[in-house]
Design a protein around this motif. Structure first.
Motif, PDB file in Angstrom:
ATOM      1  N   GLY A 180       0.844  -1.192   0.000  1.00 47.36           N
ATOM      2  CA  GLY A 180       0.000   0.000   0.000  1.00 47.36           C
ATOM      3  C   GLY A 180       0.876   1.238   0.000  1.00 47.36           C
ATOM      4  O   GLY A 180       2.094   1.135  -0.081  1.00 47.36           O
ATOM      5  N   ASP A 181       0.241   2.405   0.054  1.00 49.76           N
ATOM      6  CA  ASP A 181       1.024   3.630   0.130  1.00 49.76           C
ATOM      7  C   ASP A 181       1.452   3.819   1.574  1.00 49.76           C
ATOM      8  O   ASP A 181       0.689   4.253   2.418  1.00 49.76           O
ATOM      9  CB  ASP A 181       0.199   4.831  -0.357  1.00 49.76           C
ATOM     10  CG  ASP A 181       1.063   6.076  -0.477  1.00 49.76           C
ATOM     11  OD1 ASP A 181       2.025   6.204   0.316  1.00 49.76           O
ATOM     12  OD2 ASP A 181       0.796   6.914  -1.346  1.00 49.76           O
ATOM     13  N   PRO A 239       2.189   8.415   2.601  1.00 51.58           N
ATOM     14  CA  PRO A 239       1.416   9.285   1.716  1.00 51.58           C
ATOM     15  C   PRO A 239       1.557  10.781   1.982  1.00 51.58           C
ATOM     16  O   PRO A 239       1.216  11.593   1.132  1.00 51.58           O
ATOM     17  CB  PRO A 239      -0.033   8.852   1.979  1.00 51.58           C
ATOM     18  CG  PRO A 239      -0.008   8.313   3.372  1.00 51.58           C
ATOM     19  CD  PRO A 239       1.359   7.721   3.585  1.00 51.58           C
ATOM     20  N   LEU A 284     -11.379   6.387  -1.588  1.00 51.27           N
ATOM     21  CA  LEU A 284     -10.153   6.219  -2.366  1.00 51.27           C
ATOM     22  C   LEU A 284     -10.053   4.793  -2.882  1.00 51.27           C
ATOM     23  O   LEU A 284     -10.691   3.868  -2.366  1.00 51.27           O
ATOM     24  CB  LEU A 284      -8.916   6.562  -1.526  1.00 51.27           C
ATOM     25  CG  LEU A 284      -8.583   5.736  -0.284  1.00 51.27           C
ATOM     26  CD1 LEU A 284      -7.901   4.420  -0.623  1.00 51.27           C
ATOM     27  CD2 LEU A 284      -7.649   6.536   0.625  1.00 51.27           C
ATOM     28  N   THR A 285      -9.258   4.643  -3.949  1.00 53.67           N
ATOM     29  CA  THR A 285      -8.859   3.316  -4.423  1.00 53.67           C
ATOM     30  C   THR A 285      -7.339   3.312  -4.464  1.00 53.67           C
ATOM     31  O   THR A 285      -6.726   4.347  -4.711  1.00 53.67           O
ATOM     32  CB  THR A 285      -9.372   3.014  -5.836  1.00 53.67           C
ATOM     33  OG1 THR A 285      -8.751   3.926  -6.755  1.00 53.67           O
ATOM     34  CG2 THR A 285     -10.882   3.166  -5.931  1.00 53.67           C
ATOM     35  N   SER A 286      -6.748   2.177  -4.232  1.00 55.31           N
ATOM     36  CA  SER A 286      -5.294   2.094  -4.210  1.00 55.31           C
ATOM     37  C   SER A 286      -4.882   0.832  -4.952  1.00 55.31           C
ATOM     38  O   SER A 286      -5.435  -0.245  -4.700  1.00 55.31           O
ATOM     39  CB  SER A 286      -4.825   2.060  -2.755  1.00 55.31           C
ATOM     40  OG  SER A 286      -3.500   2.471  -2.660  1.00 55.31           O
ATOM     41  N   THR A 287      -3.954   0.966  -5.890  1.00 53.43           N
ATOM     42  CA  THR A 287      -3.582  -0.148  -6.762  1.00 53.43           C
ATOM     43  C   THR A 287      -2.061  -0.254  -6.823  1.00 53.43           C
ATOM     44  O   THR A 287      -1.394   0.727  -7.129  1.00 53.43           O
ATOM     45  CB  THR A 287      -4.130   0.092  -8.189  1.00 53.43           C
ATOM     46  OG1 THR A 287      -5.485   0.554  -8.111  1.00 53.43           O
ATOM     47  CG2 THR A 287      -4.097  -1.185  -9.021  1.00 53.43           C
ATOM     48  N   THR A 336      -2.775   5.762  -5.708  1.00 54.98           N
ATOM     49  CA  THR A 336      -4.008   5.947  -4.944  1.00 54.98           C
ATOM     50  C   THR A 336      -4.786   7.119  -5.535  1.00 54.98           C
ATOM     51  O   THR A 336      -4.204   8.173  -5.793  1.00 54.98           O
ATOM     52  CB  THR A 336      -3.675   6.226  -3.465  1.00 54.98           C
ATOM     53  OG1 THR A 336      -2.867   5.160  -2.978  1.00 54.98           O
ATOM     54  CG2 THR A 336      -4.941   6.341  -2.630  1.00 54.98           C
TER      55      THR A 336
END
Lengths: 331, 331
Positions: free
Chosen positions: B237-238, B241, B263-266, B300
């Motif tokens: 993940g981040d 940030p 939020l979405t995080s990829t 993100t």
């Protein structure tokens, strides 16, 4: 670049370029009906005229039939023939279904489609069903269902359906593609791309000239403003992803061992088009009351089966410099 | 910039800068226990030493107590006092819970926390409970629950909990913040930011020097490699940030009328750290067998209540130039 000489690099870049030429006549050689590739063009607007102009520069290509419902555009297209010193084509102009008659012509090898977006998929499907190869402008389809229809029909009929995404063939993009294939970036991890283009003067005009000069669209607009702007009124999302996703897909081997697995898409509020109308024509102009659905900046993040991520940006309502926002990043 | 003179612009930028100074002594004035602000520092690693060094440049600030479990780092911190010609502080060194004794000191106004990440929230909470204002390094918390604990505790105790995000105070970032407030970008639509920093030589070292020279971490590492790298082993993940989201939050008035909604995080595949170990020390090095969870590039996308979107990038495993990847875009 240290491990590869400039000469070697340029040489292999050209090879890629030749292999990816827009009209791959060599591929069609076995199935040609004459010595020239004979193509029909559906849609003779500004984009269609440009296709005709480019194709007519080649002696091995003939655009022997054209189709449109707009007499003005047909007239402009015929001027292109005149200027190129080429024989007039057959013309299909009897209403929006006349293209069905054109694709039945025995003497055509393929069809180029440059009509408003919503017509792309039905026309491409009809052409393939009639035994034509197809070159279709982007976006090739507006629904996932139609994407699959195109794939299934192409596989069943054995006809090519080529998406005419011109950014894939930009010299800089092909150079980067070649660098990717030479593994100068190592294993790819992440790409960034998109379509950041201030289209406000394309979405609105005065109904006479294609770019700017007014805030009209739809019935009262000219050229793209006539139909394209309605997509900004009625739809939210990345309406034009292929300028970015096209080149990046080749680099990431999408559908050649890799594939897109899932995506998220997030849009900002919509401000740009309304503000443009108010700034140009005041708050009392009838178009100042229109609610646009398209968010000004749409960000889509795609995850690939190989683990790579792609960020696609769509941004056509804002005052900003043109950018495809490309980035390719590897190990 | 056309509607605002350079003089006016620079003047108001400085005002922002003064208002946002790292140690807002003015704010504390009413509650001060002496003429100087007295601060304790928990964590005297390289970051803590830097805090001490900066603070000791001010005659109105005293770092009267320090706390650490690492004798080597305490020694280095004491050298900073010596070089600054300042009086030695009280030292809390009796194990990982000794900070609880330090925050009980009656003579302290505030606490700066510069310890490994997982200690930030518990230490900040304990300090506020003991009646101290807190300045805490980023990330201030590792879970959403602890974020809320910090907020609730700050509100209940009436103590400040300031997140020490230094990027918010970069001159270029403050200039852009001022431009945003002058509405030079119109209404904000979209921001881009992040932390793109090749930390491979921070995450691994030879156990003696802080940056590079080996592929050790954890018990065998030195400084940040000792604890930070484990987050890359265990979490995806981040992880960091605020360098990006901090400045952007001020620009977007987050928690001052606006807020983050979802939020979405990829994340991409993870390659960089393993490759670094193999490239530096070969496939037979014991660390070459470690599976890292942290994807090399994490993207993100945040949606704000006001409609704006933010793209935050986290990228600390790859060979690449440093970049915070900033973009601010408005109407």
């Amino acid at each position: 670049m240290s491990r590869i000489s400039r000469r070697e690099f340029v040489k292999s870049t050209s090879t890629v370029a030749v292999g990816a030429a827009i009209l791959p006549v060599g591929l069609l050689r076995g199935s040609l009906k004459s010595e020239r590739v004979r193509i029909g063009v559906i849609g003779t607007g500004l984009r269609g005229q440009w296709h005709i102009q480019l194709a007519l520069r080649r002696r091995d290509v003939e655009i022997s039939a054209i189709c449109d419902i707009d007499e003005g555009m047909i007239g402009m297209a015929l001027k292109v023939y005149q200027e190129a010193g080429r024989k007039k084509p057959a013309i299909y102009r009897k209403g929006p279904e006349d293209y069905l008659n054109m694709v039945e012509r025995e003497d055509l090898d393929g069809i180029i489609i440059a009509t408003p977006w919503e017509w792309h998929a039905p026309m491409a499907l009809a052409a393939m069903e009639a035994g034509m190869h197809v070159g279709v402008e982007v976006p090739a389809a507006l629904t996932v269902e139609d994407c699959w229809n195109l794939v299934d029909t192409s596989e069943r009929t054995g006809k090519f359906c080529m998406i005419l995404e011109n950014v894939c063939y930009r010299r800089d993009v092909m150079a980067v593609l070649n660098m990717v294939r030479k593994r100068l970036f190592g294993e790819l991890l992440h790409c960034q791309c998109g379509y950041q283009h201030d289209l406000r003067h394309v979405k609105f005009n005065d109904g006479k000239q294609p770019y700017g000069g007014g805030v009209e669209f739809g019935e009262k607009g000219f050229s793209e403003a006539r139909w394209r702007t309605n997509h900004s009124v009625n739809r939210n999302g990345d309406l034009y992803p292929t300028h970015g996703a096209g080149p990046v897909s080749t680099m990431l081997d999408i559908n050649r061992g890799n594939r897109f697995v899932h995506l998220t898409s997030t849009a900002t509020q919509t401000r740009g088009l309304h503000k443009y109308i108010v700034d140009q024509a005041g708050e009392d102009h009838p178009n100042a009351g229109i609610k646009f659905k398209l968010g000004d900046v749409v960000t889509t993040v795609i995850k690939c089966a190989g683990g790579q991520t792609v960020v696609v940006s769509h941004d056509t309502n804002s005052p900003r410099p043109y950018s495809l926002n490309f980035r390719v990043q590897g190990t």
